[in-house]
Motif scaffolding. Structure first.
Motif, PDB file in Angstrom:
ATOM      1  N   GLY A  17       0.813  -1.247  -0.008  1.00 52.23           N
ATOM      2  CA  GLY A  17       0.078   0.049   0.002  1.00 52.23           C
ATOM      3  C   GLY A  17       0.707   1.206   0.017  1.00 52.23           C
ATOM      4  O   GLY A  17       0.338   2.435  -0.140  1.00 52.23           O
ATOM      5  N   GLU A  18       1.969   1.177   0.118  1.00 57.25           N
ATOM      6  CA  GLU A  18       3.109   2.470   0.507  1.00 57.25           C
ATOM      7  C   GLU A  18       3.631   2.490  -1.071  1.00 57.25           C
ATOM      8  O   GLU A  18       4.173   1.628  -1.813  1.00 57.25           O
ATOM      9  CB  GLU A  18       3.962   2.162   1.356  1.00 57.25           C
ATOM     10  N   PRO A  19       3.789   3.870  -1.499  1.00 57.16           N
ATOM     11  CA  PRO A  19       4.467   4.224  -2.816  1.00 57.16           C
ATOM     12  C   PRO A  19       5.868   3.478  -2.822  1.00 57.16           C
ATOM     13  O   PRO A  19       6.744   3.924  -1.863  1.00 57.16           O
ATOM     14  CB  PRO A  19       4.362   5.767  -2.957  1.00 57.16           C
ATOM     15  N   ALA A  20       6.271   2.857  -3.682  1.00 60.19           N
ATOM     16  CA  ALA A  20       7.581   2.330  -3.718  1.00 60.19           C
ATOM     17  C   ALA A  20       8.257   2.425  -5.071  1.00 60.19           C
ATOM     18  O   ALA A  20       9.405   2.354  -5.063  1.00 60.19           O
ATOM     19  CB  ALA A  20       7.347   0.644  -3.846  1.00 60.19           C
ATOM     20  N   GLY A  21       7.857   2.817  -6.202  1.00 61.86           N
ATOM     21  CA  GLY A  21       8.472   3.060  -7.584  1.00 61.86           C
ATOM     22  C   GLY A  21       7.745   3.682  -8.503  1.00 61.86           C
ATOM     23  O   GLY A  21       6.206   3.766  -8.396  1.00 61.86           O
ATOM     24  N   THR A  22       8.326   4.047  -9.956  1.00 61.95           N
ATOM     25  CA  THR A  22       7.554   4.526 -10.919  1.00 61.95           C
ATOM     26  C   THR A  22       8.078   3.827 -12.106  1.00 61.95           C
ATOM     27  O   THR A  22       9.222   3.255 -12.121  1.00 61.95           O
ATOM     28  CB  THR A  22       7.650   5.898 -11.119  1.00 61.95           C
ATOM     29  N   ALA A  23       7.243   3.896 -13.028  1.00 57.33           N
ATOM     30  CA  ALA A  23       7.687   3.752 -14.522  1.00 57.33           C
ATOM     31  C   ALA A  23       6.732   4.630 -15.349  1.00 57.33           C
ATOM     32  O   ALA A  23       5.539   4.851 -15.109  1.00 57.33           O
ATOM     33  CB  ALA A  23       7.479   2.256 -15.047  1.00 57.33           C
ATOM     34  N   GLY A  24       7.515   5.276 -16.338  1.00 61.00           N
ATOM     35  CA  GLY A  24       6.917   6.130 -17.249  1.00 61.00           C
ATOM     36  C   GLY A  24       6.676   5.725 -18.746  1.00 61.00           C
ATOM     37  O   GLY A  24       8.050   4.878 -19.154  1.00 61.00           O
ATOM     38  N   VAL A  25       5.847   6.054 -19.497  1.00 62.97           N
ATOM     39  CA  VAL A  25       5.798   5.610 -20.824  1.00 62.97           C
ATOM     40  C   VAL A  25       5.355   6.938 -21.584  1.00 62.97           C
ATOM     41  O   VAL A  25       4.333   7.433 -21.214  1.00 62.97           O
ATOM     42  CB  VAL A  25       4.837   4.533 -21.212  1.00 62.97           C
ATOM     43  N   ARG A  26       6.018   7.039 -22.562  1.00 67.67           N
ATOM     44  CA  ARG A  26       5.713   8.165 -23.541  1.00 67.67           C
ATOM     45  C   ARG A  26       5.876   7.854 -24.963  1.00 67.67           C
ATOM     46  O   ARG A  26       6.759   7.069 -25.311  1.00 67.67           O
ATOM     47  CB  ARG A  26       6.346   9.522 -23.237  1.00 67.67           C
ATOM     48  N   LEU A  27       5.005   8.258 -26.007  1.00 65.86           N
ATOM     49  CA  LEU A  27       5.058   7.853 -27.294  1.00 65.86           C
ATOM     50  C   LEU A  27       5.961   8.861 -27.883  1.00 65.86           C
ATOM     51  O   LEU A  27       5.901   9.983 -27.788  1.00 65.86           O
ATOM     52  CB  LEU A  27       3.686   7.976 -28.077  1.00 65.86           C
ATOM     53  N   LEU A  28       7.068   8.040 -28.690  1.00 61.96           N
ATOM     54  CA  LEU A  28       7.945   9.023 -29.527  1.00 61.96           C
ATOM     55  C   LEU A  28       7.301   9.112 -30.810  1.00 61.96           C
ATOM     56  O   LEU A  28       7.512  10.135 -31.487  1.00 61.96           O
ATOM     57  CB  LEU A  28       9.166   8.047 -29.618  1.00 61.96           C
ATOM     58  N   ASP A  29       6.569   8.143 -31.165  1.00 67.37           N
ATOM     59  CA  ASP A  29       5.871   8.446 -32.649  1.00 67.37           C
ATOM     60  C   ASP A  29       4.735   7.229 -32.525  1.00 67.37           C
ATOM     61  O   ASP A  29       4.519   6.663 -31.276  1.00 67.37           O
ATOM     62  CB  ASP A  29       6.952   7.949 -33.885  1.00 67.37           C
ATOM     63  N   ASP A  30       3.705   7.125 -33.428  1.00 65.52           N
ATOM     64  CA  ASP A  30       2.680   6.273 -33.268  1.00 65.52           C
ATOM     65  C   ASP A  30       2.986   4.875 -33.120  1.00 65.52           C
ATOM     66  O   ASP A  30       2.258   4.176 -32.608  1.00 65.52           O
ATOM     67  CB  ASP A  30       1.860   6.527 -34.375  1.00 65.52           C
ATOM     68  N   ALA A  31       4.171   4.364 -33.478  1.00 67.15           N
ATOM     69  CA  ALA A  31       4.477   2.970 -33.196  1.00 67.15           C
ATOM     70  C   ALA A  31       5.496   2.623 -32.074  1.00 67.15           C
ATOM     71  O   ALA A  31       6.031   1.673 -31.658  1.00 67.15           O
ATOM     72  CB  ALA A  31       4.956   2.163 -34.350  1.00 67.15           C
ATOM     73  N   THR A  32       6.145   3.843 -31.623  1.00 71.70           N
ATOM     74  CA  THR A  32       7.000   3.641 -30.734  1.00 71.70           C
ATOM     75  C   THR A  32       7.128   4.143 -29.253  1.00 71.70           C
ATOM     76  O   THR A  32       6.932   5.636 -29.430  1.00 71.70           O
ATOM     77  CB  THR A  32       8.632   4.037 -31.354  1.00 71.70           C
ATOM     78  N   ALA A  33       7.227   3.626 -28.181  1.00 71.00           N
ATOM     79  CA  ALA A  33       6.892   4.216 -26.878  1.00 71.00           C
ATOM     80  C   ALA A  33       8.521   4.200 -26.253  1.00 71.00           C
ATOM     81  O   ALA A  33       9.263   3.242 -26.581  1.00 71.00           O
ATOM     82  CB  ALA A  33       5.920   3.254 -26.117  1.00 71.00           C
ATOM     83  N   GLU A  34       8.540   5.141 -25.333  1.00 75.28           N
ATOM     84  CA  GLU A  34       9.837   5.166 -24.793  1.00 75.28           C
ATOM     85  C   GLU A  34       9.451   4.731 -22.953  1.00 75.28           C
ATOM     86  O   GLU A  34       8.572   5.614 -22.655  1.00 75.28           O
ATOM     87  CB  GLU A  34      10.296   6.551 -24.763  1.00 75.28           C
TER      88      GLU A  34
END
Length: 164
Positions: free
Chosen positions: A70-87
């Protein structure tokens, strides 16, 4: 104890606290490696404020927060670089919680988010000194590729095709 992973607004207090912890760790590791010192506090504040994480907001991005018991432990982010590729970015777990399976769950959830955003490929960059991260990505099927960006802190680039 159990892990949960859920979307989180990039500008929430939880996200801000985890970004500070992440950035402090990777910045200190960089400066200790290259200059034998920790990050200057004024620089730390400036750099944390400069990268708001707004690119991790829907509809072209998403921040995920892992919680352990229940406690915040970490993160991961995703963002689109183009329509087919995420970072994949901001993959982080508090040090005390590493080795409990949370990092793999975060990355797998981020891959699912990337697929939901329409990506069929996910890429990331990392540094030589982040040995644990490189081992995690290799274990999860990422392969080292050529550079896809010119980040001054990137020393290794990885990619992975996302199964549909």
């Amino acid at each position: 104890m159990t892990w949960t992973i859920s979307p989180e607004p990039y500008d929430s207090p939880t996200a801000a606290a985890l970004w500070r912890a992440y950035y402090t760790e990777v910045s200190d590791r960089w400066y200790l490696r290259h200059e034998g010192r920790r990050t200057d506090p004024a620089e730390l504040e400036r750099e944390i404020a400069a990268d708001t994480g707004a690119d991790l907001a829907p509809p072209r991005g998403q921040l995920l927060v892992a919680r352990y018991a229940g406690e915040p432990a970490g993160t991961a982010g995703v963002r689109l670089l183009d329509d087919a590729t995420a970072e994949l970015t901001r993959v982080f777990l508090h040090e005390a919680l590493r080795g409990k399976g949370g990092a793999a769950l975060l990355v797998e959830a981020a891959e699912g988010t990337a697929r939901a955003l329409g990506a069929d490929r996910i890429v990331l960059d990392t540094r030589t000194d982040l040995v644990e991260a490189r081992a995690l990505y290799a274990r999860l099927g990422y392969t080292e590729t050529g550079p896809y960006n010119d980040s001054p802190y990137a020393e290794h680039w990885f990619g992975k095709r996302l199964a549909r």
